[in-house]
Write an enzyme that holds these catalytic residues in place. Structure first.
Site, PDB file in Angstrom:
ATOM      1  N   HIS A   8       0.930  -1.497   0.074  1.00 17.26           N
ATOM      2  CA  HIS A   8      -0.214  -0.342  -0.103  1.00 17.26           C
ATOM      3  C   HIS A   8       0.759   1.456   0.017  1.00 17.26           C
ATOM      4  CE1 HIS A   8       1.174   1.371   4.033  1.00 17.26           C
ATOM      5  NE2 HIS A   8       0.923  -0.219   4.142  1.00 17.26           N
ATOM      6  N   GLU A  77      -2.427  -6.329   8.586  1.00 17.78           N
ATOM      7  CA  GLU A  77      -1.058  -7.048   8.618  1.00 17.78           C
ATOM      8  C   GLU A  77      -1.253  -6.933  10.559  1.00 17.78           C
ATOM      9  OE1 GLU A  77       2.155  -6.585   9.072  1.00 17.78           O
ATOM     10  OE2 GLU A  77       2.930  -4.522   8.488  1.00 17.78           O
TER      11      GLU A  77
END
Length: 199
Positions: A8, A77
């Site tokens: 990202h 994450e």
């Protein structure tokens, strides 16, 4: 099958050097610019499938590359618990024993009563193993996070878990792995050149 891995774009927490695994923060303007640049690099790729984490920074990046992406919580994450949105210097100062334990044995310690690393690694490895079994032709996009992407790569390359530190994924590049009947070949890492569909 070719699998394209994209980290990202930049976030404000990322820019400030904070722990922010599970905190759902947006992209910065630079992060949008980085992700848009990657979309341009992959413009010639016709993705037949796309996966992303549930966090908005990954979803926004994916949306700039493909119209739709399936969300998989296993690609989120790692959760750093009470260490989320804190700088390592403040953690080391306020929780010196816990911080030192994590520094000395990060594969077994649980940061800030968050997610234990073995559990994090297990869920990412499950995705890696599922994808290595897929034999259909086509190109897949995965947009996720530094820890997730590096764990996928070490699993596919048959490397020890600790090797994840050798793969710092850039936020304005793509990585490509080719699945050859379950044998994974790293074809590009942190590439910033336009990908040609005939490659």
């Amino acid at each position: 099958m070719r699998i394209f891995l994209v980290r990202h774009g930049q976030t404000a927490a990322n820019e400030s050097g904070l722990f922010y695994g599970s905190t759902d923060v947006p992209l910065t303007p630079l992060g949008v610019e980085q992700s848009t640049r990657v979309a341009g690099l992959l413009a010639q790729v016709s993705f037949s499938a796309a996966l992303t984490s549930q966090l908005q920074r990954a979803q926004h990046t994916a949306q700039l590359i493909v119209p739709l992406a399936e969300r998989d919580p296993r690609l989120n994450e790692m959760d750093f618990g009470r260490w989320e949105m804190r700088h390592f210097s403040s953690i080391a100062a306020e929780e010196p024993d816990a911080w030192q334990l994590w520094v000395d044995d990060w594969q077994n310690a649980t940061p800030g009563d968050g997610e234990a690393f073995p559990r994090f690694a297990e869920r990412v490895r499950a995705v890696a193993d599922e994808l290595s079994l897929r034999q259909e032709p086509g190109d897949m996009l995965i947009v996720a996070h530094q820890g997730v992407l590096s764990l996928l790569l070490t699993r596919w390359l048959g490397m020890p878990t600790a090797s994840l530190w050798h793969f710092p994924f850039k936020q304005d590049a793509y990585t490509m792995v080719e699945n050859r009947d379950g044998f994974m070949v790293l074809r590009a890492f942190n590439d910033r050149s336009p990908f040609r569909s005939d490659e």
